[in-house]
Design a protein around this motif. Structure first.
Motif, PDB file in Angstrom:
ATOM      1  N   LEU A 156       0.829  -1.205   0.000  1.00 46.59           N
ATOM      2  CA  LEU A 156       0.000   0.000   0.000  1.00 46.59           C
ATOM      3  C   LEU A 156       0.865   1.257   0.000  1.00 46.59           C
ATOM      4  O   LEU A 156       0.507   2.276  -0.586  1.00 46.59           O
ATOM      5  CB  LEU A 156      -0.922  -0.017   1.228  1.00 46.59           C
ATOM      6  CG  LEU A 156      -2.012   1.039   1.279  1.00 46.59           C
ATOM      7  CD1 LEU A 156      -2.876   1.005   0.030  1.00 46.59           C
ATOM      8  CD2 LEU A 156      -2.872   0.853   2.517  1.00 46.59           C
ATOM      9  N   ALA A 180      -1.056   1.866  -5.290  1.00 45.17           N
ATOM     10  CA  ALA A 180      -1.870   2.957  -5.835  1.00 45.17           C
ATOM     11  C   ALA A 180      -1.512   3.296  -7.289  1.00 45.17           C
ATOM     12  O   ALA A 180      -2.397   3.384  -8.140  1.00 45.17           O
ATOM     13  CB  ALA A 180      -1.786   4.188  -4.935  1.00 45.17           C
ATOM     14  N   LEU A 234     -12.837   1.090  -3.833  1.00 39.54           N
ATOM     15  CA  LEU A 234     -12.102   0.108  -3.041  1.00 39.54           C
ATOM     16  C   LEU A 234     -12.352   0.282  -1.549  1.00 39.54           C
ATOM     17  O   LEU A 234     -12.358   1.399  -1.041  1.00 39.54           O
ATOM     18  CB  LEU A 234     -10.599   0.260  -3.284  1.00 39.54           C
ATOM     19  CG  LEU A 234     -10.109   0.053  -4.710  1.00 39.54           C
ATOM     20  CD1 LEU A 234      -8.629   0.408  -4.795  1.00 39.54           C
ATOM     21  CD2 LEU A 234     -10.335  -1.385  -5.156  1.00 39.54           C
ATOM     22  N   PRO A 285     -15.170  10.449  -6.492  1.00 34.91           N
ATOM     23  CA  PRO A 285     -14.850   9.548  -5.382  1.00 34.91           C
ATOM     24  C   PRO A 285     -13.897  10.209  -4.374  1.00 34.91           C
ATOM     25  O   PRO A 285     -12.888  10.782  -4.762  1.00 34.91           O
ATOM     26  CB  PRO A 285     -14.162   8.358  -6.058  1.00 34.91           C
ATOM     27  CG  PRO A 285     -14.447   8.479  -7.513  1.00 34.91           C
ATOM     28  CD  PRO A 285     -14.689   9.928  -7.791  1.00 34.91           C
ATOM     29  N   PRO A 308     -19.665   8.836  -3.526  1.00 36.16           N
ATOM     30  CA  PRO A 308     -18.835   7.637  -3.724  1.00 36.16           C
ATOM     31  C   PRO A 308     -17.533   7.786  -2.947  1.00 36.16           C
ATOM     32  O   PRO A 308     -16.983   8.879  -2.869  1.00 36.16           O
ATOM     33  CB  PRO A 308     -18.584   7.633  -5.230  1.00 36.16           C
ATOM     34  CG  PRO A 308     -18.769   9.042  -5.675  1.00 36.16           C
ATOM     35  CD  PRO A 308     -19.740   9.683  -4.728  1.00 36.16           C
ATOM     36  N   HIS A 309     -17.060   6.696  -2.369  1.00 38.34           N
ATOM     37  CA  HIS A 309     -15.803   6.798  -1.630  1.00 38.34           C
ATOM     38  C   HIS A 309     -15.065   5.475  -1.580  1.00 38.34           C
ATOM     39  O   HIS A 309     -15.662   4.402  -1.563  1.00 38.34           O
ATOM     40  CB  HIS A 309     -16.047   7.316  -0.215  1.00 38.34           C
ATOM     41  CG  HIS A 309     -16.952   6.436   0.582  1.00 38.34           C
ATOM     42  ND1 HIS A 309     -18.303   6.605   0.611  1.00 38.34           N
ATOM     43  CD2 HIS A 309     -16.698   5.368   1.369  1.00 38.34           C
ATOM     44  CE1 HIS A 309     -18.847   5.687   1.387  1.00 38.34           C
ATOM     45  NE2 HIS A 309     -17.900   4.918   1.847  1.00 38.34           N
ATOM     46  N   HIS A 310     -13.758   5.598  -1.562  1.00 40.18           N
ATOM     47  CA  HIS A 310     -12.871   4.483  -1.267  1.00 40.18           C
ATOM     48  C   HIS A 310     -12.534   4.529   0.220  1.00 40.18           C
ATOM     49  O   HIS A 310     -12.567   5.596   0.822  1.00 40.18           O
ATOM     50  CB  HIS A 310     -11.560   4.610  -2.043  1.00 40.18           C
ATOM     51  CG  HIS A 310     -11.712   4.688  -3.526  1.00 40.18           C
ATOM     52  ND1 HIS A 310     -11.696   3.579  -4.328  1.00 40.18           N
ATOM     53  CD2 HIS A 310     -11.863   5.741  -4.353  1.00 40.18           C
ATOM     54  CE1 HIS A 310     -11.840   3.950  -5.595  1.00 40.18           C
ATOM     55  NE2 HIS A 310     -11.942   5.255  -5.638  1.00 40.18           N
ATOM     56  N   LEU A 311     -12.193   3.374   0.789  1.00 42.83           N
ATOM     57  CA  LEU A 311     -11.709   3.330   2.167  1.00 42.83           C
ATOM     58  C   LEU A 311     -10.260   2.858   2.165  1.00 42.83           C
ATOM     59  O   LEU A 311      -9.941   1.851   1.526  1.00 42.83           O
ATOM     60  CB  LEU A 311     -12.541   2.365   3.007  1.00 42.83           C
ATOM     61  CG  LEU A 311     -14.012   2.711   3.191  1.00 42.83           C
ATOM     62  CD1 LEU A 311     -14.702   1.634   4.003  1.00 42.83           C
ATOM     63  CD2 LEU A 311     -14.174   4.065   3.851  1.00 42.83           C
ATOM     64  N   CYS A 312      -9.411   3.583   2.882  1.00 46.09           N
ATOM     65  CA  CYS A 312      -7.994   3.201   2.948  1.00 46.09           C
ATOM     66  C   CYS A 312      -7.448   3.565   4.323  1.00 46.09           C
ATOM     67  O   CYS A 312      -7.204   4.733   4.594  1.00 46.09           O
ATOM     68  CB  CYS A 312      -7.218   3.915   1.846  1.00 46.09           C
ATOM     69  SG  CYS A 312      -5.457   3.536   1.902  1.00 46.09           S
ATOM     70  N   PRO A 313      -7.282   2.562   5.201  1.00 50.53           N
ATOM     71  CA  PRO A 313      -6.912   2.849   6.585  1.00 50.53           C
ATOM     72  C   PRO A 313      -5.415   3.074   6.766  1.00 50.53           C
ATOM     73  O   PRO A 313      -4.789   2.474   7.623  1.00 50.53           O
ATOM     74  CB  PRO A 313      -7.364   1.586   7.321  1.00 50.53           C
ATOM     75  CG  PRO A 313      -7.140   0.506   6.318  1.00 50.53           C
ATOM     76  CD  PRO A 313      -7.407   1.122   4.967  1.00 50.53           C
ATOM     77  N   SER A 314      -4.819   3.930   5.944  1.00 53.94           N
ATOM     78  CA  SER A 314      -3.386   4.220   6.053  1.00 53.94           C
ATOM     79  C   SER A 314      -3.185   5.639   5.564  1.00 53.94           C
ATOM     80  O   SER A 314      -3.628   6.005   4.476  1.00 53.94           O
ATOM     81  CB  SER A 314      -2.591   3.235   5.191  1.00 53.94           C
ATOM     82  OG  SER A 314      -1.417   3.837   4.684  1.00 53.94           O
ATOM     83  N   GLU A 364      -0.440   7.263   4.593  1.00 53.40           N
ATOM     84  CA  GLU A 364       0.335   7.379   3.359  1.00 53.40           C
ATOM     85  C   GLU A 364      -0.373   6.677   2.213  1.00 53.40           C
ATOM     86  O   GLU A 364      -0.229   7.075   1.064  1.00 53.40           O
ATOM     87  CB  GLU A 364       1.730   6.777   3.556  1.00 53.40           C
ATOM     88  CG  GLU A 364       2.587   7.579   4.498  1.00 53.40           C
ATOM     89  CD  GLU A 364       3.198   8.801   3.825  1.00 53.40           C
ATOM     90  OE1 GLU A 364       3.255   8.838   2.574  1.00 53.40           O
ATOM     91  OE2 GLU A 364       3.614   9.712   4.555  1.00 53.40           O
ATOM     92  N   GLY A 365      -1.135   5.633   2.512  1.00 48.23           N
ATOM     93  CA  GLY A 365      -1.921   4.966   1.481  1.00 48.23           C
ATOM     94  C   GLY A 365      -2.894   5.937   0.839  1.00 48.23           C
ATOM     95  O   GLY A 365      -3.051   5.974  -0.384  1.00 48.23           O
ATOM     96  N   HIS A 370      -0.946   8.231  -1.438  1.00 49.72           N
ATOM     97  CA  HIS A 370      -0.568   7.567  -2.692  1.00 49.72           C
ATOM     98  C   HIS A 370      -1.764   7.423  -3.627  1.00 49.72           C
ATOM     99  O   HIS A 370      -1.630   7.558  -4.840  1.00 49.72           O
ATOM    100  CB  HIS A 370       0.043   6.189  -2.409  1.00 49.72           C
ATOM    101  CG  HIS A 370       1.428   6.263  -1.849  1.00 49.72           C
ATOM    102  ND1 HIS A 370       2.477   6.831  -2.524  1.00 49.72           N
ATOM    103  CD2 HIS A 370       1.940   5.857  -0.662  1.00 49.72           C
ATOM    104  CE1 HIS A 370       3.566   6.762  -1.787  1.00 49.72           C
ATOM    105  NE2 HIS A 370       3.266   6.177  -0.644  1.00 49.72           N
ATOM    106  N   MET A 371      -2.921   7.124  -3.060  1.00 47.51           N
ATOM    107  CA  MET A 371      -4.107   6.954  -3.903  1.00 47.51           C
ATOM    108  C   MET A 371      -4.527   8.294  -4.514  1.00 47.51           C
ATOM    109  O   MET A 371      -4.976   8.346  -5.659  1.00 47.51           O
ATOM    110  CB  MET A 371      -5.243   6.307  -3.110  1.00 47.51           C
ATOM    111  CG  MET A 371      -4.993   4.808  -2.886  1.00 47.51           C
ATOM    112  SD  MET A 371      -6.212   3.997  -1.799  1.00 47.51           S
ATOM    113  CE  MET A 371      -7.646   3.921  -2.861  1.00 47.51           C
ATOM    114  N   ALA A 422      -2.222   9.011  -7.313  1.00 48.85           N
ATOM    115  CA  ALA A 422      -2.505   8.150  -8.462  1.00 48.85           C
ATOM    116  C   ALA A 422      -3.830   8.514  -9.149  1.00 48.85           C
ATOM    117  O   ALA A 422      -4.246   7.835 -10.085  1.00 48.85           O
ATOM    118  CB  ALA A 422      -2.523   6.685  -8.031  1.00 48.85           C
ATOM    119  N   ILE A 431      -6.901   8.388  -7.939  1.00 47.82           N
ATOM    120  CA  ILE A 431      -8.015   7.491  -7.627  1.00 47.82           C
ATOM    121  C   ILE A 431      -9.156   8.247  -6.949  1.00 47.82           C
ATOM    122  O   ILE A 431     -10.317   7.880  -7.062  1.00 47.82           O
ATOM    123  CB  ILE A 431      -7.516   6.308  -6.766  1.00 47.82           C
ATOM    124  CG1 ILE A 431      -6.497   5.476  -7.566  1.00 47.82           C
ATOM    125  CG2 ILE A 431      -8.649   5.435  -6.283  1.00 47.82           C
ATOM    126  CD1 ILE A 431      -5.829   4.361  -6.792  1.00 47.82           C
TER     127      ILE A 431
END
Lengths: 302, 302
Positions: A101, A106, A120, B189, B214-220, B222-223, B226-227, B230, B232
Motif C-alpha cells: 500500500l 496505488a 475500493l 470519489p 462515492p468513496h474508497h476506504l484506505c486505513p493508512s 500514506e496509502g 498515494h491513492m 494516483a 483514484i
C-alpha cells in the motif's frame, strides 16, 4: 431466494455507519430502513448489527454482507452486458499488506479504478489476518507473502519485493562505521513493524546473529521510513520506497550485497466474477514495473 | 512487594514474542523463564499469556505489564541519579494518530530518542481507542484530537494540524473543472481513512453537502496520499504531508480558501516520571515547526 432489499438495507447502514446516512444512500426514510433491519432480525431470530459503541455488523450480519458482496460481484458481470440495469459502480473489499500500500499499489491500480468505476474498501493486515479474512469471505482478494490459497480461492505469484537495510548517514556513522557486525547489531536500535517482525529476524539469521537487540516498534510502513530518515534506528525498507532517499543521500544501504526478497501473492475468489478476474489480469500486467520476477523455485508454490 | 523477577520474565517473553528469545534477553535458560511464568500463574490462579496462535498477554497479563512499565519509568528516574544501577535504556509505549506519525512525529522526536536512550513502542489508533489505552494504563502517552484528559493523566494542546482538500491535476480536471459544487461532490470519489471519517464529514458539512457520495476506504495515512497522487480520488491531506507534491504540481488544492484545522493534544501520565516529563518539554519545543498555534478559544480545553 433471499429478500435482497433487506440485505441492501443492512449493507447501506453498515457502509454509512448509521441508519440515517444509510437511508439517505438508499433514498429511503430512516423508518423504512429500520423496518427492514427489524424484519431481517425477526426472520433470523438474531441481531445483525450492534448499535453501541458504534454501528457494527454481528458475525451473522457480516456473513450476510459477505454473501451480498458476492452476489453484487456476480450482478456486476450481468450489468456489464445489460448496462441499463444499474449504475455500474462496484465496491471491492481487499486486504493489502502495508508495504504494498505504501509503494506500488496505488500507481498500479489507479487507472483500473477509474476505467471500471470501482470503489475500493482496503484493509491493512498482517498476512495471517488477511488469509483469515479470505477464508471467511470477508474480502474478495488479498496480497500477502503466502503462496497457498485458502479454500475457494486461487493464488498467483505477483513478484518479489526487495528490501534494503537502510539507515540515515548519521546513524550509520554512529553505529556501523566498521560495517555490519555482531557488536554493531547488538547496540544499534532497529525499527520493527511489530514484535514478530519476520523480515528483521530473517536478516539477523542471515548474519548469524542470535542475541537480543534494542528495537523500536512502529506499526506503520511510512512511520518506519520516517523514523529511519530521522536517525532513530535502522530498518528493512522496500527498495522502491527508499530509492529516492538513497539517491538524495538521505539514506544509506548498510548491506548492499545482501538485499532480502519477499515473494508477494495475489489471492482472489475463484468465482468472484468478471471484475475480479479483470483486476487480476490488470495487476499482473502493471505490477512488473515495481516487483522483481519470481525466482523459478519460489513461483512453483503458486 | 511483588516479585518483579516474575514480571520481568513476563515482559521479556511478550516483548520478544516467545519463551526462547525472552530467555535470551534475560540471559536465562528457557526452563528458568518457564518456571517463573508457571510460578506467576500459580500464584494468581490464572494464565498471564496465551500460547496460540502466537504468544500474547491475557488481560490480567496486560495489567501486570502496564504496572511493570510504570515501575520501570519510576526506576528510570532513579537510575538517572544512580547510573551504576542499570543500563539506562528505557521503553516508552505511546499511541500516535496516523497523520502525526506520517508527518511531524519522527523528525521531532529523533534527537530526543538518541539523547535519552529511549526505545519507542508505538501504536496507531483512532482517538477513542487511544484514550481507552490511556485509561487502561496501556500507553504512557498519546497524541489525539481530544482536549479532555482521562483520569490520572494531563492533556496539553500541541497545535493545529492543517488539512487541504487535495487531488491530482487529472482528477481535478475530470471532476472539479468548475470548482467544488454539490454536483461535483456527488460524483467525485473521495478517499476516506475509515467509514466514520469525521474530517471528511466536517468538510462536506462546511459545504452544506448532505447527500451520499462515492468513496474508497484506505486505513493508512500514506496509502491515502498515494491513492490521491494516483488520481483514484480526492482526500483531506495534512498540509505538511502534501506540501512538496503541491510545489511539484503533482497535487492541486481544490479549495484553497477553506483549509480544515484539527487541534492535537498530548496526553501523558501525571506521575509518569522524569523521562515522560522531559519528552513533554521536548515535544512542545520541537512541534512548533510543524503545527500551527492553537486558536485562543480552542486552547482553553487543555
Amino acid at each position: 431466494m433471499l429478500d435482497y432489499k433487506l440485505l441492501e438495507a443492512l449493507a447501506a447502514i453498515v457502509d454509512q455507519g448509521g441508519f440515517e446516512r444509510g437511508a439517505q444512500q438508499l433514498n429511503l426514510t430512516q423508518s423504512a430502513v429500520s423496518q427492514r433491519i427489524k424484519l431481517l432480525e425477526a426472520r433470523l431470530g438474531q441481531p445483525v448489527v450492534v448499535r453501541t459503541p458504534r454501528l457494527l455488523p454481528t458475525p451473522l450480519g457480516q456473513r450476510l454482507l459477505n454473501h451480498a458482496q458476492q452476489v453484487r460481484l456476480l450482478e456486476h458481470d450481468l450489468l456489464d452486458r445489460i448496462p441499463a440495469l444499474g449504475e455500474g459502480t462496484q465496491r471491492l473489499r481487499l486486504a493489502i499488506n502495508a508495504d504494498s500500500l505504501a509503494t506500488w499499489w496505488a500507481p498500479t491500480i489507479g487507472d483500473f479504478c477509474h476505467r471500471r468505476g470501482v470503489l475500493l474498501d482496503l484493509v491493512v493486515d498482517d498476512q495471517e489476518v488477511a488469509l483469515r479474512r479470505m477464508r471467511d469471505g470477508e474480502v474478495a482478494g488479498c496480497i500477502c507473502a503466502t503462496a497457498r490459497p485458502v479454500q475457494g480461492a486461487r493464488a498467483r505469484a505477483l513478484g518479489r519485493m526487495r528490501y534494503r537495510v537502510a539507515a540515515s548517514p548519521g546513524f550509520a556513522e554512529r553505529y556501523f562505521v566498521e560495517g555490519v557486525s555482531t557488536q554493531a547489531l547488538a547496540r544499534a536500535p532497529a525499527i520493527l513493524y511489530g514484535p514478530d517482525d519476520r523480515l528483521q529476524q530473517r536478516y539477523l539469521d542471515s548474519q548469524g546473529f542470535k542475541e537480543p537487540f534494542p528495537h523500536h516498534l512502529c506499526p506503520s510502513s511510512e512511520g518506519v521510513l520516517h523514523m529511519v530518515l530521522a536517525g532513530i534506528g535502522y530498518a528493512l525498507i522496500p527498495e522502491c520506497q527508499a530509492q529516492a532517499a538513497f539517491e538524495r543521500g538521505e539514506l544509506v544501504d548498510l548491506d548492499p550485497s545482501r538485499p532480502l526478497d519477499v515473494p508477494l501473492y495475489w489471492h482472489f475468489w475463484r468465482h468472484g466474477g468478471e471484475l475480479l478476474d479483470a483486476l487480476t489480469v490488470h495487476l499482473f500486467s502493471a505490477s512488473d514495473d515495481w516487483l522483481l520476477p519470481m525466482e523459478t523455485s519460489a513461483s512453483a508454490g503458486a
